[in-house]
Write an enzyme that holds these catalytic residues in place. Sequence first.
Site, PDB file in Angstrom:
ATOM      1  N   GLY A  51       4.382  -6.946   0.606  1.00  0.00           N
ATOM      2  CA  GLY A  51       3.894  -5.783   1.538  1.00  0.00           C
ATOM      3  C   GLY A  51       3.774  -4.575   0.906  1.00  0.00           C
ATOM      4  O   GLY A  51       4.062  -3.806   1.468  1.00  0.00           O
ATOM      5  N   HIS A  52       3.764  -4.524  -0.478  1.00  0.00           N
ATOM      6  CA  HIS A  52       4.002  -3.184  -1.191  1.00  0.00           C
ATOM      7  C   HIS A  52       3.001  -3.261  -2.436  1.00  0.00           C
ATOM      8  O   HIS A  52       2.547  -4.447  -2.828  1.00  0.00           O
ATOM      9  CB  HIS A  52       5.429  -2.703  -1.423  1.00  0.00           C
ATOM     10  CG  HIS A  52       6.039  -3.735  -2.070  1.00  0.00           C
ATOM     11  ND1 HIS A  52       6.031  -4.380  -3.365  1.00  0.00           N
ATOM     12  CD2 HIS A  52       7.021  -4.854  -1.671  1.00  0.00           C
ATOM     13  CE1 HIS A  52       6.771  -5.211  -3.593  1.00  0.00           C
ATOM     14  NE2 HIS A  52       7.500  -5.652  -2.448  1.00  0.00           N
TER      15      HIS A  52
END
Length: 135
Positions: A51-52
Amino acid sequence: MTLDDVKLIQLPKFLDERGNLSFFENENQIPFSIKRSYWIYDVPGGEMRGGHAYKSLQEFIVALSGSFDVVLDDGRDRKTFSLNRSYYGLYIPRLIWRQLENFSTNALALIVSDQVYSAEDYIYDYEEFSKRKEG
Ligand code: TYD
């Protein structure tokens, strides 16, 4: 970098009655020199990792055991790669938003990258990521 720069790479495999063997080497099967290896395991059902994006790091991800999905986003398009064979790996260049999800029981994700761990290289904010992609 766009999703066109992402590559699903089939690794060599030696099938043998004694058990199979696959491998990858620096700059042969993967387009960078490995500086770091880490692995993600014992992921509870329904959890997500990642999630990055990374500012400069490149990586290569293999499902050594079990399966999981790698969801990639280049700021324009989104694509999901389902990894479920230990002789395939996913090459992800820098500046691609990535999330790992849908882990099976006993899934084991091996990740190798061209840089040692650096918190400064992470982009955790999707808005910031989008702006960089536009700029
Ligand atoms: P993080 O990269 O946020 O995990 P994910 O992207 O899979 O959700 O890392 C989780 C924690 O582990 C964070 O505190 C940093 C630490 N870490 C290291 O110390 N070295 C590493 O090589 C990695 C990948 C993480």
